[in-house]
Scaffold this active site. Structure first.
Site, short mmCIF file in Angstrom:
data_model
loop_
_atom_site.label_atom_id
_atom_site.label_comp_id
_atom_site.label_asym_id
_atom_site.label_seq_id
_atom_site.Cartn_x
_atom_site.Cartn_y
_atom_site.Cartn_z
N ALA A 1 0.84 -1.20 0.00
CA ALA A 1 0.00 0.00 0.00
C ALA A 1 0.88 1.25 0.00
O ALA A 1 2.03 1.21 0.44
CB ALA A 1 -0.89 -0.01 1.24
N GLY B 1 0.84 -5.17 0.98
CA GLY B 1 -0.22 -5.29 -0.01
C GLY B 1 0.27 -5.94 -1.30
O GLY B 1 -0.52 -6.56 -2.03
N GLU C 1 -0.05 -9.44 -0.72
CA GLU C 1 -1.49 -9.77 -0.64
C GLU C 1 -2.09 -9.91 -2.05
O GLU C 1 -2.94 -10.75 -2.29
CB GLU C 1 -2.23 -8.72 0.19
CG GLU C 1 -1.83 -8.83 1.67
CD GLU C 1 -2.46 -7.75 2.53
OE1 GLU C 1 -2.17 -6.56 2.28
OE2 GLU C 1 -3.23 -8.09 3.44
N GLU D 1 3.88 -5.17 7.62
CA GLU D 1 2.95 -4.17 8.18
C GLU D 1 3.17 -3.93 9.67
O GLU D 1 3.08 -2.80 10.15
CB GLU D 1 1.50 -4.60 7.95
CG GLU D 1 0.99 -4.40 6.52
CD GLU D 1 1.29 -5.57 5.60
OE1 GLU D 1 2.14 -6.41 5.95
OE2 GLU D 1 0.66 -5.65 4.52
N1 3HC Z 1 4.46 3.62 0.32
C1 3HC Z 1 4.89 4.84 -0.03
N2 3HC Z 1 6.19 5.13 -0.29
C2 3HC Z 1 7.06 4.12 -0.18
C3 3HC Z 1 6.68 2.82 0.18
C4 3HC Z 1 5.30 2.58 0.43
N3 3HC Z 1 4.84 1.36 0.76
N4 3HC Z 1 7.78 2.04 0.21
C5 3HC Z 1 8.81 2.82 -0.14
N5 3HC Z 1 8.38 4.08 -0.38
C6 3HC Z 1 9.19 5.22 -0.83
C7 3HC Z 1 10.25 5.62 0.18
O1 3HC Z 1 9.73 6.53 1.12
C8 3HC Z 1 11.30 6.24 -0.70
O2 3HC Z 1 10.87 7.53 -1.03
P1 3HC Z 1 11.92 8.72 -1.27
O3 3HC Z 1 12.76 8.27 -2.42
O4 3HC Z 1 11.08 9.89 -1.53
O5 3HC Z 1 12.72 8.80 0.00
C9 3HC Z 1 11.23 5.40 -1.97
O6 3HC Z 1 9.95 4.79 -1.96
C10 3HC Z 1 12.28 4.32 -2.05
O7 3HC Z 1 12.26 3.56 -0.86
P2 3HC Z 1 13.58 3.09 -0.10
O8 3HC Z 1 14.52 4.23 0.01
O9 3HC Z 1 13.15 2.40 1.13
O10 3HC Z 1 14.18 2.05 -1.18
P3 3HC Z 1 14.96 0.72 -0.93
O11 3HC Z 1 15.27 0.22 -2.27
O12 3HC Z 1 16.03 0.89 0.09
O13 3HC Z 1 13.88 -0.28 -0.24
C11 3HC Z 1 11.76 -1.41 0.01
C12 3HC Z 1 12.75 -0.72 -0.95
C13 3HC Z 1 12.38 -2.67 0.60
C14 3HC Z 1 10.53 -1.75 -0.77
C15 3HC Z 1 11.41 -0.43 1.18
O14 3HC Z 1 11.06 0.81 0.62
C16 3HC Z 1 10.31 -0.86 2.08
O15 3HC Z 1 10.51 -1.67 2.96
N6 3HC Z 1 9.09 -0.28 1.89
C17 3HC Z 1 7.99 -0.46 2.77
C18 3HC Z 1 7.34 -1.78 2.64
C19 3HC Z 1 6.12 -1.86 3.53
O16 3HC Z 1 6.14 -1.55 4.70
N7 3HC Z 1 5.00 -2.33 2.94
C20 3HC Z 1 3.78 -2.44 3.63
C21 3HC Z 1 2.96 -1.25 3.36
S1 3HC Z 1 1.48 -1.24 4.28
C22 3HC Z 1 0.42 -2.25 3.42
O17 3HC Z 1 0.77 -2.76 2.40
C23 3HC Z 1 -0.94 -2.35 4.00
C24 3HC Z 1 -1.76 -3.39 3.36
O18 3HC Z 1 -1.70 -4.58 4.10
C25 3HC Z 1 -3.19 -2.98 3.26
#
Ligand code: 3HC
Length: 679
Positions: free
Chosen positions: A60, A99, A102, A122
């Site tokens: 997400a 997501g 998912e 999450e």
């Molecule tokens: N939403 C919005 N922005 C995100 C994002 C997300 N899920 N994941 C990463 N970004 C953004 C970062 O803020 C960053 O932005 P910036 O360049 O402006 O600083 C850019 O994307 C690149 O991210 P990273 O610097 O972290 O890049 P890496 O290559 O080091 O890592 C990654 C990539 C492993 C995918 C890491 O970004 C990460 O762990 N992301 C989060 C994953 C996460 O927590 N997912 C769950 C989301 S909640 C969800 O899905 C709810 C659902 O169940 C309904």
């Protein structure tokens, strides 16, 4: 946002939302529409979903969580994928997270590159998988494996996912994934839905997971909600389980903990950015690193580079100290290998990159040299003058000082533009924080190179300007000063430490002092007793290492309150003419935590930190500030800046005669703006 393409009879849907294909509204809407369209298109036999760029999908869009959901909600999209009458295959490369996974779980089959990572992280941002993940994953791989992934938030590699039935097929490599996925999809005749499966578990499993993780999840809301949701998958229909999951998700996502965790997620990423530096700045190549000093710090620092495959030359003055340092590095690696976190080959390779030497001149071919010698300005200046004579032109010269002025150290060289501070935290091979200290003359490319290198070795870098103690240690000063004053006024070390540990800190100020050594900075050559620290040190109470500090310690380093310390405090109080009184927990919070917030605001005001969230990152990654409270500056906003300013004012007389509330803090409180948008 979505690219569709027909490959013969296979319909390919590609998610395109750089940089991580987050499932923002247009992606959700595009996916849903594509799935609906494919159902009625007779040319389509089956469907493949994949991600564009570096990865499948990171889940997400976290930035959307502060606003109401714009339909279609992600769970609607996933349900539509699963309901497809034509087989749907997820083709995964890079990462499928949250997501993203998912979506893949809604697909009927999954093919992945061997090095892809699959996870439901999450919980790390204070929520739970809210698009069916807690219901479909256990149905597919069993309750225990699912709990493992959902409660820890740690991703697993595709190879492992294939072993446990999460991935159906491994592709040869990323380049061929697209073609292999299409060929695989063509072999499929019918959908196979995770939601149609049922799963059972002994209810004791859930209690066991909670008990096994008790220490890690203490005080956190999300992990127990994760467990409850997974439990629902064993007792409810898919639809009811999903309704339960969504209710739990809604309760968490708008809560204080999730807000704090989202804040620290983005804070960590913005800390890596340096205001005013051109994006395309050319970086200096770092192929070899020199470390001066093979003590605990030097050894720990070198491990970061060795583990990242960068050769290290480590220099000491005495053979014995050098041998001891190398032995410690080897021991640390072997301990990691014994825990199964490194293979013997990885340990061999890392150690093979280490060159121990007594010859200072060997540093001549290093691209970066980090000094990790004693915390003494004269010694450091001598070292830097020597480095200036030996290091090759363009080499970056760094000091690991925790307090001293980088500008003064740089002045010992003729190349102050190449000098900066790289302040690692102990144990340096473990702690994530790296304060990158920018001197007045540090060149922009030196700074940018260091920030990039920090990320390469797995650190979380934060830029700090030059001041005594930089961001983190400077904020410890008012905390420690007030904690000691509170002892004189009547509080006990146990009370103050308890206030901090129940707040969520891993230890309180006195537990920390005992661990670090009460004798740090103590002038042992005088017998004047001017502080409580002097009084303790004079009696050999130097902390854990002498089994006596602010607490008494047994052979297993278990602390107990000390009657001897109570007497030392009583005596010192009498000498200082202080009257003992009751001190409340609330006063401890104001004087030891609010004063830190105030110091953080001063740091911001002076331009030592680039942004309030950088201060939070320092405390979250360097000092164990509880992540669900983000960091001191964000926490201050949750407490209320007006309250903090008022309480500091109320206690000003006790806090100290030269105490002043930061003008920036006052301004933010008056104008009701958060510290990260300070006027
Ligand atoms: N939403 C919005 N922005 C995100 C994002 C997300 N899920 N994941 C990463 N970004 C953004 C970062 O803020 C960053 O932005 P910036 O360049 O402006 O600083 C850019 O994307 C690149 O991210 P990273 O610097 O972290 O890049 P890496 O290559 O080091 O890592 C990654 C990539 C492993 C995918 C890491 O970004 C990460 O762990 N992301 C989060 C994953 C996460 O927590 N997912 C769950 C989301 S909640 C969800 O899905 C709810 C659902 O169940 C309904």
């Amino acid at each position: 946002m979505i690219k569709n393409q027909l490959h013969g009879d296979i319909f390919e849907i590609v998610m395109v939302n750089p940089p991580v294909n987050a499932l923002a509204y247009p992606v959700r809407q595009g996916l849903l529409q594509a799935i609906i369209d494919a159902q009625t298109d007779d040319a389509v036999k089956a469907i493949v979903i994949r991600g564009d760029g570096q990865l499948f999908c990171a889940g997400a869009d976290i930035t959307e969580f502060d606003a109401p959901v714009v339909e279609p909600d992600l769970h609607v999209v996933v349900d539509a994928i699963e309901a497809s009458a034509k087989p749907v295959v997820a083709a995964i490369h890079g990462s499928a997270l949250g997501g993203g996974l998912e979506i893949a779980l809604g697909c009927h089959y999954r093919i992945a590159t061997p090095d892809a990572k699959l996870g439901l992280p999450e919980v790390l941002i204070g929520i739970l998988p809210g698009a069916g993940g807690t219901q479909r994953l256990p149905r597919l791989i069993g309750v225990e494996a699912a709990l493992d992934m959902i409660v820890s938030g740690s991703p697993i590699a595709a190879r492992r996912a294939a072993e446990i039935g999460l991935v159906d097929r491994l592709a040869s490599n990323e380049g061929s994934l697209g073609e292999e996925a299409i060929a695989f999809t063509r072999t499929l005749d019918a959908p196979r839905r995770a939601g149609d499966l049922s799963v059972e578990a002994d209810p004791a499993v859930f209690e066991k997971v909670a008990a096994d993780n008790a220490r890690k999840i203490k005080g956190l809301d999300a992990p127990s909600a994760c467990i409850e949701a997974v439990k629902a998958s064993t007792t409810m229909s898919l639809a009811d389980g999903q309704a339960k999951e969504r209710a739990l998700f809604a309760g968490l996502v708008s809560g204080e903990q999730a807000k704090a965790l989202r804040h620290i997620f983005f804070a960590e990423r913005s800390a890596a950015k340096i205001d005013g530096l051109p994006k395309d700045i050319a970086l200096r190549p770092i192929a070899k690193v020199g470390i001066l000093g093979a003590g605990t710090m030097g050894g720990g620092i070198s491990m970061n580079f060795l583990s990242a495959g960068i050769p290290v030359t480590i220099v000491e003055m005495q053979q014995e100290a050098l041998d001891r340092g190398v032995r410690l590095v080897r021991k640390n690696y072997e301990a990691t290998a014994a825990k199964g976190r490194l293979t013997t080959d990885q340990v061999k390779n890392a150690l093979g990159l280490l060159t121990p030497t007594l010859d200072f001149d060997t540093l001549a071919d290093c691209d970066l040299i980090i000094e990790a010698a004693y915390e003494n300005m004269e010694i450091k200046k001598e070292i830097f003058a020597r480095l200036d004579a030996v290091a090759k032109p363009g080499a970056i010269l760094a000091s690991n000082t925790s307090y001293l002025s980088i500008d003064e150290i740089a002045s010992a060289t003729k190349r102050p533009q190449d000098v900066l501070g790289l302040h690692f935290f102990s144990p340096a091979n473990v702690m994530k924080l790296l304060e990158v200290v920018r001197g007045a003359k540090t060149a922009p490319d030196v700074l940018a190179t260091s920030m990039q290198l920090a990320r390469k070795i797995g650190k979380v870098p934060v830029v700090s300007g030059v001041c005594y103690g930089f961001i983190g240690n400077r904020m410890l000063i008012p905390r420690q000063k007030n904690a000691e004053a509170l002892l004189l006024e009547g509080a006990t070390p146990e009370q103050i430490d308890r206030v901090h540990t129940s707040f969520g800190m891993p230890m309180g100020p006195f537990q920390m002092a005992d661990l670090a050594g009460v004798d740090i900075g103590w002038h042992r050559d005088t017998d004047r007793i001017e502080s409580l620290q002097d009084a303790l040190c004079a009696e050999g109470r130097w902390g854990q290492k002498t089994k006596a500090g602010f607490y008494d310690y047994d052979d297993k380093r278990k602390p107990t309150p000390s009657a001897a310390v109570a007497k030392i405090i009583d005596d010192f109080r009498a000498r200082k003419g202080v009257t003992k009184r009751e001190t409340s927990d609330e006063e401890i919070v104001v004087r030891t935590l609010y004063t830190m917030v105030n110091e953080g605001a001063l740091i911001l005001e002076e331009g030592i930190a680039q942004r309030a969230s950088d201060v939070d990152v320092v405390w979250a990654y360097g000092y164990g500030w509880p992540r669900h409270r983000s960091g001191p500056m964000f926490w201050a906003g949750q407490v209320g800046l007006t309250k903090i300013v008022a309480d500091l004012g109320r206690y000003a007389a006790q806090i100290g005669s030269n105490f002043a509330v930061s003008a920036l803090l006052k301004r933010c409180a008056e104008q009701r703006v958060p510290l990260d948008r300070a006027p």
